[in-house]
Design an enzyme around this catalytic site. Structure first.
Site, PDB file in Angstrom:
ATOM      1  N   GLU A  87      12.291   1.426  -0.956  1.00  0.00           N
ATOM      2  CA  GLU A  87      12.422   1.158   0.467  1.00  0.00           C
ATOM      3  C   GLU A  87      13.685   0.352   0.783  1.00  0.00           C
ATOM      4  O   GLU A  87      13.682  -0.571   1.587  1.00  0.00           O
ATOM      5  CB  GLU A  87      11.169   0.450   0.991  1.00  0.00           C
ATOM      6  CG  GLU A  87       9.912   1.289   0.815  1.00  0.00           C
ATOM      7  CD  GLU A  87       8.660   0.631   1.360  1.00  0.00           C
ATOM      8  OE1 GLU A  87       7.751   1.359   1.777  1.00  0.00           O
ATOM      9  OE2 GLU A  87       8.579  -0.617   1.349  1.00  0.00           O
ATOM     10  N   ASP A 119      -0.502   3.962  -0.269  1.00  0.00           N
ATOM     11  CA  ASP A 119      -0.144   2.642   0.257  1.00  0.00           C
ATOM     12  C   ASP A 119      -1.351   1.944   0.874  1.00  0.00           C
ATOM     13  O   ASP A 119      -1.396   1.743   2.086  1.00  0.00           O
ATOM     14  CB  ASP A 119       0.980   2.794   1.289  1.00  0.00           C
ATOM     15  CG  ASP A 119       1.616   1.460   1.672  1.00  0.00           C
ATOM     16  OD1 ASP A 119       1.375   0.457   0.974  1.00  0.00           O
ATOM     17  OD2 ASP A 119       2.350   1.425   2.676  1.00  0.00           O
ATOM     18  N   GLU A 161      -3.468  -4.623   6.291  1.00  0.00           N
ATOM     19  CA  GLU A 161      -2.443  -3.841   6.980  1.00  0.00           C
ATOM     20  C   GLU A 161      -2.993  -2.555   7.568  1.00  0.00           C
ATOM     21  O   GLU A 161      -2.734  -2.221   8.727  1.00  0.00           O
ATOM     22  CB  GLU A 161      -1.294  -3.545   6.013  1.00  0.00           C
ATOM     23  CG  GLU A 161      -0.180  -2.716   6.617  1.00  0.00           C
ATOM     24  CD  GLU A 161       0.941  -2.427   5.633  1.00  0.00           C
ATOM     25  OE1 GLU A 161       1.872  -1.705   6.026  1.00  0.00           O
ATOM     26  OE2 GLU A 161       0.876  -2.917   4.485  1.00  0.00           O
TER      27      GLU A 161
END
Length: 652
Positions: A268, A347, A375
């Site tokens: 990333e 993820d 998240e």
């Protein structure tokens, strides 16, 4: 308000504090044990014995020569009317004390034969995604849902040792023994913690050390360029290796018990060894060599994938990436290099299969990483106790004779869900996730329901009469599956708002470069990851699991859309079609949240008013959000499929 005591309120120490206790041994961690007992005795009228007599109810004894932190196990017994805890190391004695605290009055009743308790996993760590300086997009804490950082504020250390000390105490009480104090995405300010600002890290380490917690630091792979002025960060360059050796020596001068580095590289946008034509083993081993003389380890994250994927290319599969990158390197990592692997291949979704990488690298030390910060599971605005998910992962027999928990020789790691909110985790009930992670990291085979009962008993007081225990348990116990029901179905994942990841957006990432697709069309939904006709991801598993996942006939329902693209009228093992399952579960999920809200409301007189009010307020948001998820998901698939709800409920 004052800082919430979480699972260590004064009342939790009543059984210890109302009796006489003899603490034998010396050293900093024994001093911590003695201070804990002493404070409890002040509150409840007991006493700490100092003589050599035998007039005491509880013996806490260090049997080793030193107060070393290596010995984490302890023995516990109740014989001849006396409770004893013995340990060869200071950490073990501390954990033994907290074991007695968890037992409460039961520790002083009847008889218990000698028991030996020791952690199944040596390293049990929290990774804080805390930024020293406020990031313009991610803020003070990346993916943090509980306020600011405990450690940093506006570019500097907060200088609040008592709050950090209270945090270390909570972690020790559930068995966590390591903390990485900054974000794995290391920005310019955070990079300097390695060099000229190491003193700030040392101050944190000093506060955490009395509770047996070693401090770790996230570092940037480009540090020799960013901090050292070198023209390269090539891990095979002698100048680079020398720079890391010197920098690491200075770290250990400041923090002699420093745990090591955490690294996110070639991921990333973070720099890494690929820029120099080197492998991840080359990069990790360079840092491992710098740490080895001091007993430190490098935790090298395996979260490496193409985040600039062409959404039109169905052959590229983000789920494959970690396996494809790292399996060829098995056996090439140094002994003190730990490959840190996310528990699923994507993820931290509400439902994913276990990462096949965990069962495919027998010659590499692996740490398994989960996400306590919510998240993708409600961002600590929704009740979502993750104990059952983590337990399923850790018990999963990814190899014929080995579970995930047994293969995590390099440790178990959770992304922290803690901030400077008075309740630590923002949502008071999200404290259960932090506690549960620590207890499952100590014993991956533990019953998560028993752990939840522990947390409830400590947090809300010993169960008696019309206490809140049954209500709290009912609110939390099924909350993960409830959340799954009203969000993304059957393992497909994501369907969240891009960027901040809160709330529904079915196509939010569908035409993006992030590789997070569901491929819903008029005929069906799901990603074909079979070997026969798809991306081949299913073939990354060992033979037994590869065969299970390869066919929609054998694939578990809860993972069907992760592995297969199927028509809406595909019949699940439950007997329902995929489309009816989507409708039913989303209506059920909302109904379950509404019922949980009512249960919590009924506890108004049995729970601390501040805690009750905070949770009640958050339940209103959870109900609103769950209804939004229900209506958007159901309407989306109704419009795609054209199939009405067989029960005639409202679809928009």
């Amino acid at each position: 308000m004052d800082i919430d005591p979480a699972w260590l309120p004064s009342a939790a120490f009543r059984a210890v504090g109302s009796r006489s206790t003899l603490v034998r041994g010396s050293g900093p961690l024994v001093d911590t044990v003695r201070a804990e007992v002493g404070a409890a005795c002040v509150d409840f009228g007991g006493r700490v014995e100092h003589g050599a007599g035998d007039d005491f109810d509880l013996l806490l004894e260090l049997t080793g020569d030193t107060d070393g932190t290596d010995g984490e196990g302890f023995t516990y017994a109740r014989e001849d009317g006396r409770t004893t805890v013995t340990a060869s190391g200071g950490r073990g004695l501390l954990y033994g004390l907290f074991h007695v605290v968890r037992l409460g009055e039961e520790a002083f009743r009847g008889s218990t034969a000698r028991q030996t308790h020791r952690p199944a996993v040596g390293l049990r760590m929290l990774d804080h995604w805390d930024n020293v300086a406020v990031h313009p997009v991610m803020g003070q804490v990346e993916r943090g849902y509980a306020g600011g950082s405990l450690f940093w504020r506006d570019g500097r250390a907060r200088g609040e040792p008592e709050r950090v000390r209270a945090y270390g105490r909570l972690l020790a009480a559930c068995g966590i023994n390591a903390v990485a104090v900054n974000n794995v995405n290391v920005h310019a300010t955070e990079a300097r913690l390695l060099t000229d600002r190491i003193g700030e890290v040392a101050s944190l380490a000093e506060v955490l050390r009395p509770y047996g917690i070693r401090t770790h630091l996230s570092v940037t792979f480009a540090a020799p360029i960013v901090l050292g002025g070198l023209p390269t960060a090539d891990p095979l360059d002698a100048r680079v290796r020398a720079w890391w050796a010197a920098a690491t020596a200075r770290v250990y001068e400041a923090i002699p018990d420093f745990g090591g580095y955490v690294v996110k590289a070639d991921s990333e946008g973070q720099p890494g060894p690929f820029a120099y034509g080197r492998s991840h083993a080359d990069g990790a081993n360079m840092l491992a060599a710098a740490l080895a003389p001091y007993g430190g380890s490098v935790h090298w994250r395996a979260f490496v994938y193409d985040h600039r994927q062409d959404w039109r290319d169905r052959s590229t599969d983000r789920a494959r990436a970690a396996y494809d990158h790292f399996v060829p390197l098995d056996g090439e990592f140094a002994d003190n290099a730990v490959l840190q692997v996310k528990h699923g291949p994507m993820d931290f979704q509400v439902r994913e299969p276990v990462s096949p990488l965990i069962g495919a690298m027998p010659r590499t030390r692996l740490a398994v990483e989960v996400q306590a910060t919510q998240e993708y599971t409600g961002q600590q605005r929704h009740v979502c106790w993750l104990g059952p998910m983590w337990s399923e992962v850790l018990r999963f027999p990814i190899q014929q004779d080995s579970s995930v928990g047994e293969l995590a020789r390099g440790g178990l790691v959770a992304v922290s869900n803690v901030g400077d909110d008075p309740y630590w985790t923002g949502h008071p009930l999200a404290q259960a996730n932090l506690y549960t992670f620590g207890r499952l990291a100590w014993d991956p085979g533990a019953d998560p329901g028993a752990v939840l009962d522990e947390w409830t008993g400590l947090t809300f007081g010993p169960e008696a009469g019309a206490g809140p225990h049954a209500g709290v348990r009912s609110v939390l116990d099924g909350s993960w599956r409830t959340y799954e029901k009203y969000t993304a179905p059957l393992g497909v994942g994501f369907m969240v708002q891009p960027g901040h990841h809160y709330g529904p957006s079915v196509d939010g990432y569908e035409y993006s470069p992030w590789g997070t697709y569901h491929f819903a069309d008029r005929d069906g939904v799901g990603v074909d990851r079979s070997v026969a006709s798809g991306t081949g991801f299913a073939g990354q598993y060992g033979k037994a699991w590869a065969e299970v996942y390869e066919s929609p006939d054998t694939c578990p329902d809860e993972l069907l859309l992760f592995f297969h693209h199927v028509p809406y009228d595909h019949v699940l093992k439950s007997g329902k079609t995929v489309i009816q399952h989507i409708y039913d579960t989303h209506f059920e999920g909302v109904a379950e949240v509404e019922a949980a809200r009512e249960v919590w409301a009924s506890l108004a007189g049995a729970v601390d008013p501040g805690r009750h009010a905070r949770v009640a307020e958050l339940f209103e948001e959870q109900v609103r959000s769950a209804r939004e998820w229900r209506d958007q998901i159901n309407s989306y698939f109704f419009r795609k499929s054209g199939v009405p709800d067989e029960r005639g409920r409202v679809l928009y």
